[in-house]
Design a protein around this motif. Sequence first.
Motif, short mmCIF file in Angstrom:
data_model
loop_
_atom_site.label_atom_id
_atom_site.label_comp_id
_atom_site.label_asym_id
_atom_site.label_seq_id
_atom_site.Cartn_x
_atom_site.Cartn_y
_atom_site.Cartn_z
N ALA A 151 38.52 21.26 6.79
CA ALA A 151 38.25 19.92 7.35
C ALA A 151 37.04 19.30 6.66
CB ALA A 151 38.01 20.04 8.85
N GLU A 152 36.02 20.11 6.41
CA GLU A 152 34.83 19.61 5.71
C GLU A 152 35.19 19.17 4.30
OE1 GLU A 152 31.30 22.00 5.65
OE2 GLU A 152 31.48 22.43 7.79
N ASN A 153 35.98 19.99 3.62
CA ASN A 153 36.36 19.68 2.24
C ASN A 153 37.15 18.39 2.15
OD1 ASN A 153 35.14 22.01 1.33
ND2 ASN A 153 37.02 23.22 1.31
N ILE A 154 38.10 18.18 3.08
CA ILE A 154 38.94 17.00 3.02
C ILE A 154 38.13 15.74 3.29
CG2 ILE A 154 39.71 16.91 5.42
CD1 ILE A 154 41.89 16.39 2.29
N GLU A 155 37.06 15.86 4.08
CA GLU A 155 36.20 14.71 4.36
C GLU A 155 35.46 14.24 3.11
OE1 GLU A 155 35.89 12.80 7.04
OE2 GLU A 155 37.53 13.97 7.93
N GLN A 156 35.25 15.16 2.17
CA GLN A 156 34.53 14.83 0.94
C GLN A 156 35.45 14.20 -0.11
OE1 GLN A 156 32.72 18.48 -0.33
NE2 GLN A 156 31.48 18.71 1.51
N ILE A 157 36.75 14.27 0.13
CA ILE A 157 37.71 13.74 -0.84
C ILE A 157 37.97 12.27 -0.56
CG2 ILE A 157 40.11 13.89 -1.63
CD1 ILE A 157 39.88 16.93 -1.01
N THR A 158 37.86 11.46 -1.59
CA THR A 158 38.06 10.02 -1.45
C THR A 158 39.42 9.63 -2.03
OG1 THR A 158 37.02 9.59 -3.60
CG2 THR A 158 35.60 9.58 -1.65
N THR A 159 39.95 8.52 -1.54
CA THR A 159 41.18 7.97 -2.11
C THR A 159 40.93 6.52 -2.48
OG1 THR A 159 42.01 7.38 0.09
CG2 THR A 159 42.73 9.50 -0.83
N SER A 160 41.58 6.09 -3.53
CA SER A 160 41.44 4.69 -3.97
C SER A 160 42.71 4.26 -4.69
CB SER A 160 40.23 4.54 -4.90
OG SER A 160 40.38 5.36 -6.05
N THR A 161 43.01 2.97 -4.57
CA THR A 161 44.15 2.42 -5.28
C THR A 161 43.71 2.03 -6.69
OG1 THR A 161 44.98 1.53 -3.19
CG2 THR A 161 45.96 0.65 -5.21
N VAL A 162 44.50 2.42 -7.67
CA VAL A 162 44.15 2.13 -9.07
C VAL A 162 44.18 0.63 -9.32
CG1 VAL A 162 44.90 2.40 -11.47
CG2 VAL A 162 44.93 4.37 -9.92
N ASP A 163 43.09 0.12 -9.84
CA ASP A 163 42.95 -1.30 -10.15
C ASP A 163 43.63 -1.59 -11.49
OD1 ASP A 163 42.22 -3.89 -10.65
OD2 ASP A 163 40.05 -3.54 -10.60
N ILE A 167 47.78 5.65 -6.29
CA ILE A 167 46.62 6.10 -5.51
C ILE A 167 46.04 7.34 -6.19
CG2 ILE A 167 45.78 6.74 -3.22
CD1 ILE A 167 49.10 5.78 -2.80
N LYS A 168 44.72 7.39 -6.24
CA LYS A 168 44.05 8.57 -6.78
C LYS A 168 43.19 9.22 -5.69
CE LYS A 168 41.65 7.35 -10.35
NZ LYS A 168 40.90 7.51 -11.62
N ALA A 169 43.19 10.54 -5.68
CA ALA A 169 42.28 11.29 -4.83
C ALA A 169 41.19 11.85 -5.73
CB ALA A 169 43.01 12.42 -4.11
N GLY A 170 39.95 11.72 -5.30
CA GLY A 170 38.84 12.18 -6.13
C GLY A 170 37.84 13.01 -5.36
N GLU A 171 37.16 13.87 -6.08
CA GLU A 171 36.10 14.69 -5.50
C GLU A 171 34.98 14.82 -6.52
OE1 GLU A 171 35.98 18.74 -2.89
OE2 GLU A 171 36.91 18.89 -4.87
N ASN A 172 33.79 14.40 -6.12
CA ASN A 172 32.63 14.44 -7.02
C ASN A 172 32.90 13.74 -8.35
OD1 ASN A 172 31.19 16.01 -5.12
ND2 ASN A 172 32.17 17.88 -5.89
N GLY A 173 33.60 12.60 -8.27
CA GLY A 173 33.86 11.81 -9.46
C GLY A 173 35.00 12.30 -10.33
N LYS A 174 35.69 13.36 -9.90
CA LYS A 174 36.80 13.92 -10.68
C LYS A 174 38.12 13.68 -9.96
CE LYS A 174 38.65 18.30 -12.40
NZ LYS A 174 38.49 19.77 -12.38
N THR A 175 39.14 13.28 -10.71
CA THR A 175 40.47 13.08 -10.14
C THR A 175 41.10 14.43 -9.82
OG1 THR A 175 40.82 11.02 -11.36
CG2 THR A 175 42.78 12.13 -10.52
N ILE A 176 41.54 14.60 -8.57
CA ILE A 176 42.16 15.87 -8.16
C ILE A 176 43.59 15.67 -7.64
CG2 ILE A 176 39.95 16.94 -7.63
CD1 ILE A 176 40.65 16.47 -4.65
N GLY A 177 44.03 14.41 -7.59
CA GLY A 177 45.39 14.16 -7.13
C GLY A 177 45.79 12.71 -7.36
N THR A 178 47.08 12.49 -7.55
CA THR A 178 47.59 11.13 -7.72
C THR A 178 48.92 10.98 -6.97
OG1 THR A 178 48.80 11.70 -9.75
CG2 THR A 178 46.55 10.84 -10.01
#
Length: 289
Positions: free
Chosen positions: A6-18, A65-76
């Motif tokens: 749960a802690e890890n998932i809170e640190q993961i951000t999602t954003s729509t590719v511009d 959509i991209k998922a990122g963690e610490n500035g690195k892409t970890i999922g799309t």
Amino acid sequence: MNSEKAENIEQITTSTVDSEDIDNVADYYKFEIDNDFEKIPDGSTFEKRVAFRQKQIMGNKLQVIKAGENGKTIGTSVVILENGTMGKVIKDNEAWAAGTVIDKSKRNQGVGEKLSYEQDRIAREAGKESILTTISQDNFPSMRLRLKVGYELEGVDERSDEINYFYRKNLINNDKVEKDWIKEVESGKLKLLEKDNEKNDDEILVDPNNKELIAALLSKGYKGVNLLRPEDFTDKKIIDKNLLVFINNANQKEKQLLAGKKFNQEKAAVYNNDQAEILKIREDLKNIQ
């Protein structure tokens, strides 16, 4: 999900590719290539493919959509919004979940769910009422993910040489039946069905490889709603392979309506009894006075 996840998932951000950010589009496309989800066709180049995808995003044919963690892409994840894009056939009120790719080291941590809900959001904002996808019968991680977030197995793809099933999620009214399917199996209420009978139980287990049986059940109003694995059970011998949970949607809804009607009748009866009791008390008080 445990507290660490749960802690890890809170640190993961999602954003729509511009679409205006070509570097962002390139980063997404490279991630798919690096994870063996996309290949550059013969006669094309990375730059051409990125420019083509950028054009599709600009035209709102699809969104990424991209998922990122610490500035690195970890999922799309890609959601298709226009019929014919990537060869997908959809109606005006439908979207298509074209694929979710997650870094191997980040799987089973909730990233897929997060991306899937973002796909839903984009589809809703585009005015779509449902979102579809297809999954092969042995792609259990994708199958489990989609069923977990509210999709239902509702069709068989007859055009493919391999067994593929259609999944759909209602974005307007998702009234998924929630049950502890593991307990249902352990108690003996949920059993494996191997061939179609005239009268099947409303809730059954089915082998994902049994395409003919699944097709027969779908024609009767059944929908696949969950995937159970041997490792889900304390006793690993209860089931020896991954199995799909199918329920008869029509019968389930009818039961829910009947249960609601019975509840309202019981509630009305209690109310009437209370009113009668109140009137009696009032009469008794009058007599005392």
